[in-house]
Design a protein around this motif. Sequence first.
Motif, PDB file in Angstrom:
ATOM      1  N   GLN A  61       0.803  -1.217   0.000  1.00 37.77           N
ATOM      2  CA  GLN A  61       0.000   0.000   0.000  1.00 37.77           C
ATOM      3  C   GLN A  61       0.842   1.277   0.000  1.00 37.77           C
ATOM      4  O   GLN A  61       0.301   2.380   0.062  1.00 37.77           O
ATOM      5  CB  GLN A  61      -0.934  -0.012   1.216  1.00 37.77           C
ATOM      6  N   SER A  62       2.161   1.118  -0.119  1.00 38.81           N
ATOM      7  CA  SER A  62       3.050   2.269   0.040  1.00 38.81           C
ATOM      8  C   SER A  62       3.093   3.187  -1.180  1.00 38.81           C
ATOM      9  O   SER A  62       3.453   4.363  -1.054  1.00 38.81           O
ATOM     10  CB  SER A  62       4.473   1.795   0.366  1.00 38.81           C
ATOM     11  N   GLY A  65      -1.607   3.639  -1.920  1.00 39.89           N
ATOM     12  CA  GLY A  65      -2.562   3.582  -0.827  1.00 39.89           C
ATOM     13  C   GLY A  65      -3.799   2.752  -1.084  1.00 39.89           C
ATOM     14  O   GLY A  65      -4.831   2.950  -0.428  1.00 39.89           O
ATOM     15  N   GLY A 271      -9.559   6.117  -2.687  1.00 42.32           N
ATOM     16  CA  GLY A 271      -8.610   7.023  -2.061  1.00 42.32           C
ATOM     17  C   GLY A 271      -9.212   8.259  -1.434  1.00 42.32           C
ATOM     18  O   GLY A 271      -8.595   8.870  -0.561  1.00 42.32           O
TER      19      GLY A 271
END
Length: 305
Positions: A61-62, A65, A271
Motif C-alpha cells: 500500500q506504500s 494507498g 482514495g
Amino acid sequence: MRQAEISEIVERTAALVDEHYVFPEVAARLATLLTDHLAAGRYAAAADPRTLGELVTTDLQSLNGDLHLRLKYHDEPLADRDDHPDDDRMVRLAASTMGGVGRVLRLDGNVGVLEIRPYLFPPQLAGDQMSAALRLLSGTDALLLDLRENVGGSPDMVALVCGWLLAEPTLLHTMYDRAGEPVRQSWSAAWLPVPGYPADKPTYVLTSGRTFSGGEELAYNLQQLGRAVVVGERTGGGAHPRIGFRAHAHLEVTVPVARPVHPISGTNWEGTGVHPDVETPAAQALDVAHRAALSRLASPAELVG
C-alpha cells in the motif's frame, strides 16, 4: 517462520500482483519493491504469518494507498484453492449474521432504520433476509440506511438495494479492467419480490470512517443519483474490486483487478472516500438524520412531488 517459507510467500505475492493488479505500471513497481525488500532482509524477522502479512501489506500500500491490496491474515485456515479462498468463511458469516441485516426498526414519526453489517452479502446467500427487511420497511415514511459498520460486500447486493430505492433500472457503474477496457456494467435491480420504496420518500445514508468498499458503493451510488443524503463521516476510500489467492494456510493475497466508473461523476471513491452531505461524528449520525427526516416530513413543500 523459516526463510524459505517467507521467500516463497513474498515471491508468490509479487508475481500475483504483477500479473493481476488493475494498474500495470504500479504492479511492476510493487513487484520489484517486494523482491528488493525480500533480498534486503526486511521480512526475515517475521516470526509468524500475521507479522509477515502486516509487513508485506504496508509495502503493497506504500505507492498508491490501495487498501484492497493486501497480504491478509486469517485466523482460520484457508481452503486450498484460489479465487476467494475465504468463501467458506463468508457463507458461515452470512448464516450467523442474518444475511447482514443488523437491525430493522421504526423510530418516531414512522421513520424506518435498516442497518446492514458487517457485509452486503451476495443475494444468493442473503437475498431472502434482505427482501424480508425491505418488506418490513415498505410502509415507513422515511428511511435511515445505516452503513456505519459495513465494511464491504457484493455489488449484486448493492444493485438489489438500489433497485428497491430507485424508480427504474439505472446504470450504477461500468467496470474497467487493467487494460482499460470496459468489462461489465452494473445496473440497479429491475425487479424485486417486494414493493419498491417510492422515490418521494426521504432517504438518508449513515456513514463512518469504517464504512468501506461495497458499503461505500451503496452510499456513493445513492448520493450521486440524488436519491439519498449522506450523513456522518468520510468513508474509507476503497473502490477497486479484488480477487483472492491463497499464499499460505493463513495468508490470502488480495489483488484489485478492475476499477468502477460512475456515469455521473466519471470516477469513483478510491482514495477519497464518500464525503457526507451532512458531516457529523458517526456516533451522532442516527440522531442527526432522524431529526432531518422528521423536519422534511413536516414540511409540505418538501413532500410535493
